[in-house]
Scaffold this motif. Structure first.
Motif, PDB file in Angstrom:
ATOM      1  N   ARG A 169       0.822  -1.208   0.000  1.00 25.89           N
ATOM      2  CA  ARG A 169       0.000   0.000   0.000  1.00 25.89           C
ATOM      3  C   ARG A 169       0.855   1.256   0.000  1.00 25.89           C
ATOM      4  N   ALA A 170       1.964   1.215   0.758  1.00 26.24           N
ATOM      5  CA  ALA A 170       2.863   2.369   0.796  1.00 26.24           C
ATOM      6  C   ALA A 170       3.424   2.638  -0.596  1.00 26.24           C
ATOM      7  N   GLU A 173       0.809   4.206  -2.745  1.00 25.45           N
ATOM      8  CA  GLU A 173       0.481   5.602  -2.450  1.00 25.45           C
ATOM      9  C   GLU A 173       1.621   6.546  -2.812  1.00 25.45           C
ATOM     10  N   ASN A 174       2.841   6.160  -2.500  1.00 27.44           N
ATOM     11  CA  ASN A 174       3.962   7.087  -2.668  1.00 27.44           C
ATOM     12  C   ASN A 174       5.267   6.307  -2.830  1.00 27.44           C
ATOM     13  N   ALA A 177       8.357   7.704  -1.027  1.00 26.22           N
ATOM     14  CA  ALA A 177       8.341   7.475   0.424  1.00 26.22           C
ATOM     15  C   ALA A 177       8.673   6.018   0.726  1.00 26.22           C
ATOM     16  N   LEU A 181      11.729   4.770   3.094  1.00 25.52           N
ATOM     17  CA  LEU A 181      11.483   3.971   4.293  1.00 25.52           C
ATOM     18  C   LEU A 181      12.250   2.654   4.282  1.00 25.52           C
ATOM     19  N   GLN A 286     -11.205   7.847  -5.465  1.00 28.19           N
ATOM     20  CA  GLN A 286     -11.020   9.173  -4.913  1.00 28.19           C
ATOM     21  C   GLN A 286     -11.100  10.190  -6.029  1.00 28.19           C
TER      22      GLN A 286
ATOM     23  N   ILE B  78       5.288  11.653   4.322  1.00 29.45           N
ATOM     24  CA  ILE B  78       4.483  10.717   5.108  1.00 29.45           C
ATOM     25  C   ILE B  78       3.439  10.093   4.175  1.00 29.45           C
ATOM     26  N   LEU B  79       2.894   8.948   4.569  1.00 26.19           N
ATOM     27  CA  LEU B  79       1.868   8.308   3.755  1.00 26.19           C
ATOM     28  C   LEU B  79       0.518   8.817   4.232  1.00 26.19           C
ATOM     29  N   ALA B  80      -0.010   9.783   3.472  1.00 30.93           N
ATOM     30  CA  ALA B  80      -1.142  10.574   3.949  1.00 30.93           C
ATOM     31  C   ALA B  80      -2.405   9.748   4.160  1.00 30.93           C
ATOM     32  N   ARG B  81      -2.586   8.703   3.344  1.00 32.36           N
ATOM     33  CA  ARG B  81      -3.829   7.931   3.428  1.00 32.36           C
ATOM     34  C   ARG B  81      -3.730   6.816   4.459  1.00 32.36           C
ATOM     35  N   MET B  82      -2.526   6.552   4.962  1.00 33.17           N
ATOM     36  CA  MET B  82      -2.381   5.495   5.960  1.00 33.17           C
ATOM     37  C   MET B  82      -2.382   6.125   7.350  1.00 33.17           C
TER      38      MET B  82
END
Lengths: 292, 219
Positions: A169-170, A173-174, A177, A181, A286, B78-82
Motif C-alpha cells: 500500500r505504501a 500511495e507514494n 516514500a 522507508l 477518490q 508521510i503516507l497521507a492515506r495510511m
C-alpha cells in the motif's frame, strides 16, 4: 429468477477474482497489465496439464495453477515491466510490452493445444447438481462462489493486516516514500505480481471447470470487463473492483433475461458509459484532487 | 566509538563523524538536498559513499536503510492515506515494542495513532517523519530541511527534538536553510554554494564568521 441470480453471483465472482488482480497491479504501478487475460488462460491450461498430462486430481490442479500463474506473473514483470521501470518509461510502453507477451504466450499455447475449444478428460472435473426448492443448480458454481469470497477475504487481510500488505500500500500511495522507508521495492512488486497473477490464473481454472471448456483466447472477453469493473469501482480500488464485478455480473445476467443476447457486450460498455457520466472517479474512487 | 564517514556527489567531499551533528548549509539550489538523495540511493550518482568501513556506492535505497542510514526527507513524505500507526510500523526495524517508545517521546502521535496521517498539521507530520525514521534504528540520521514550511513555534519544537537526539548521541547529518539554528546545533558544518563546498568548520566558528553571517544569517 433464483437461478439467474445464482448465475449472476457466480459470474460476478469470476470477474471479481480476475479484476482484483488487474486493479492491484494498477494501484501499485499505475500500469494496465494487458497480459492479465493471458494469465487467466494460462491458469486453465496449467490445470489441464496437471490433470491430463500429469494425471493429478482436480483439487491438486487448482493450487498448482495458482502457484504456476503466480510465478509466471513474477516472470512477466521481470521481462515486460522491470526493464521499462528502470528506464522510467511511460505507462503506455508497459501496455505495449504486456500486449507483446500476450501474443507470444497465446501462440505457444496454440502450438501445444491448438486454437479450438477443448475439454478436460471425461470424469476429471467435478460436476454435481443441487436442488433448492424447485430450482436445480450446478454445485460446482456454489463451491466457486464460496472459494472466491474466501479468497477475497484472505486478500483483504493480506493487504490491510500484514507487513507485506502495508509495504504494497505504501508503494501504491507514494513510491518515493516507500524507497526512503527502506522498503525493498522490487520484492514488493514481485509479491504484487504473484498475488495478482495467481488470482487471475485461479479465475481461469475455475471458469474452465464450471464450463468444462478452455481455449487459447478465453481471456480476451475478460479484458474489457475487467477494465469496466475497474472504472466502475474506482481505478485501483480493490473493494471497488469487487463491487463493480458483482454489479457487472448482475447486469449482464439481467440483460440476458430482458434483452437480446447480442446486446450482452453492449451492456458492459453501457454501464461504463453511465458511470463515467455520473461519477467519473468510480463508485469508491477518490476524486483526482484527493489523489495528488 | 564508531566512526561513520560520508562522501558524496558533485566533486564535493565531506565527513560526518559518529556521535556528532554535521550540518550542510547554503542557499536554495546549492545542492544540499541532492547530496542527501544521493547518499540514500534515491538518485543515481557517480559519487562515493563509505559508511562504517563499507562501500555503499550504488546500493539500492533499502540496502542503505538496512546498513543504518535513514533519511527524514524534505516535504516529510508521510503516507497521507495510511494511519499514523501504520506510518510508524513502516519505519520499524525490530520489535513492535519500540512503537510504544515512540509514543512516549511524541505523545501527540499516540493521541492520533488511528488518524490518517494526512490529517495531521505540518508540525505533527514532521514529528511523525522523525519518529518513523528513529524506529528504523539509524546509526546515521539524515535530515533534509526539517523546519521547512513550519510555523516558528513548530520550528523551535523540532530543533528541541534534534537537540535532545544529539544529547543521546544520535549521529546526524542536517541539511537546513535556517542556518542560524543549524549552526547552533552542529558540531561541524559545511557551507555549500553552487554544488561546491566553500567553507567548513565547527558550528561555533561558522556562526561567528563574517562572510557566513552576511550571506546566510541575514546579518
Amino acid at each position: 429468477m433464483f437461478e439467474q441470480l445464482y448465475n449472476a453471483i457466480f459470474i460476478g465472482s469470476i470477474y471479481a477474482l480476475f479484476a482484483v488482480g488487474f486493479a492491484l497491479v494498477f494501484s501499485v504501478l499505475d500500469i494496465l497489465n494487458l497480459a492479465h487475460p493471458t494469465v487467466f488462460m494460462l491458469g486453465a491450461f496449467a490445470a489441464l496439464f496437471a490433470i491430463a498430462t500429469l494425471g493429478l486430481p482436480w483439487w491438486l490442479a487448482v493450487p498448482i495453477a495458482f502457484v504456476a500463474t503466480g510465478l509466471f506473473g513474477i516472470l512477466l514483470d521481470r521481462i515486460a515491466f522491470a526493464p521499462l521501470r528502470r528506464r522510467g518509461a511511460p505507462p503506455l510502453s508497459a501496455m505495449i510490452s504486456s500486449l507483446a507477451v500476450t501474443l507470444a504466450v497465446v501462440r505457444v499455447v496454440e502450438l501445444r493445444y491448438g486454437g479450438d475449444f477443448i475439454t478436460f478428460p471425461a470424469g476429471t472435473v467435478p460436476s454435481f447438481l443441487i436442488h433448492v426448492g424447485g430450482a436445480t443448480l450446478e454445485g460446482v458454481r456454489l463451491a466457486i462462489i464460496g472459494l472466491s469470497i474466501a479468497l477475497m477475504l484472505v486478500l483483504t487481510y493480506l493487504v490491510r493486516g500484514t507487513a507485506l500488505g502495508r509495504e504494497i500500500r505504501a508503494l501504491a500511495e507514494n513510491p518515493r516514500a516507500a524507497r526512503i522507508l527502506g522498503i525493498d521495492v522490487e520484492r514488493a512488486i514481485a509479491a504484487t505480481f504473484f498475488i495478482s497473477s495467481g488470482l487471475g490464473g485461479l479465475a481461469g481454472v475455475l471458469l474452465a471447470f464450471a464450463y468444462n471448456s478452455l481455449d487459447s483466447r478465453m481471456g480476451l472477453p475478460l479484458e474489457l470487463r475487467a477494465f469496466t469493473v475497474m472504472v466502475v469501482g474506482g481505478m485501483g480500488s480493490l473493494p471497488g473492483a469487487v463491487i463493480g464485478a458483482y454489479l457487472l455480473g448482475l447486469g449482464e445476467v439481467a440483460s440476458l433475461v430482458y434483452l437480446p443476447a447480442e446486446l450482452r457486450d453492449a451492456f458492459a460498455f453501457g454501464l461504463l458509459f453511465l458511470v463515467l457520466i455520473a461519477r467519473p472517479q468510480g463508485l469508491l474512487g477518490q476524486r483526482p484532487a484527493d489523489r495528488i | 566509538m564508531r566512526y561513520g564517514a560520508v562522501e558524496a556527489v558533485h566533486g564535493i567531499s565531506f565527513t560526518a563523524e559518529a556521535g556528532a551533528v554535521t550540518a550542510l548549509i547554503g542557499a536554495n539550489g546549492a545542492g544540499k538536498s541532492s547530496t542527501l538523495a544521493a547518499i540514500s540511493g534515491l538518485v543515481p550518482a557517480t559519487g562515493h559513499v563509505a559508511f562504517e568501513g563499507r562501500d555503499l556506492s550504488g546500493s539500492a535505497p533499502h540496502a542503505i536503510v538496512r546498513a543504518g542510514i535513514v533519511q527524514v526527507p524534505e516535504g516529510r513524505e508521510i503516507l497521507a492515506r495510511m494511519s499514523v500507526e501504520e506510518n510508524l510500523l513502516l519505519g520499524l526495524r525490530g520489535s513492535r515494542d519500540a512503537v510504544h517508545g515512540a509514543y512516549e517521546r511524541f505523545p501527540i502521535l499516540a493521541e492520533r495513532r488511528a488518524l490518517a496521517a494526512g490529517n495531521l498539521s505540518g508540525g505533527e507530520q514532521q514529528m511523525l517523519a522523525i519518529a518513523r525514521a528513529l524506529l528504523a534504528r539509524p546509526r546515521l540520521l539524515l535530515l533534509d530541511e526539517p523546519s521547512l514550511g513550519l510555523a516558528p513555534k513548530m520550528v523551535a519544537a523540532v530543533f528541541e527534538i534534534l537537540a535532545d537526539l544529539k544529547r543521546q548521541g544520535v549521529t546526524m547529518l542536517l541539511v537546513e536553510q535556517n542556518a542560524l539554528r543549524a549552526l547552533r546545533l552542529a558540531d561541524r558544518a559545511y557551507v555549500l554554494d553552487l554544488g561546491r563546498i566553500t567553507m567548513s568548520g565547527t558550528g561555533e566558528a561558522l556562526l561567528h564568521d563574517e562572510a557566513v553571517a552576511r550571506t546566510y544569517l541575514g546579518g
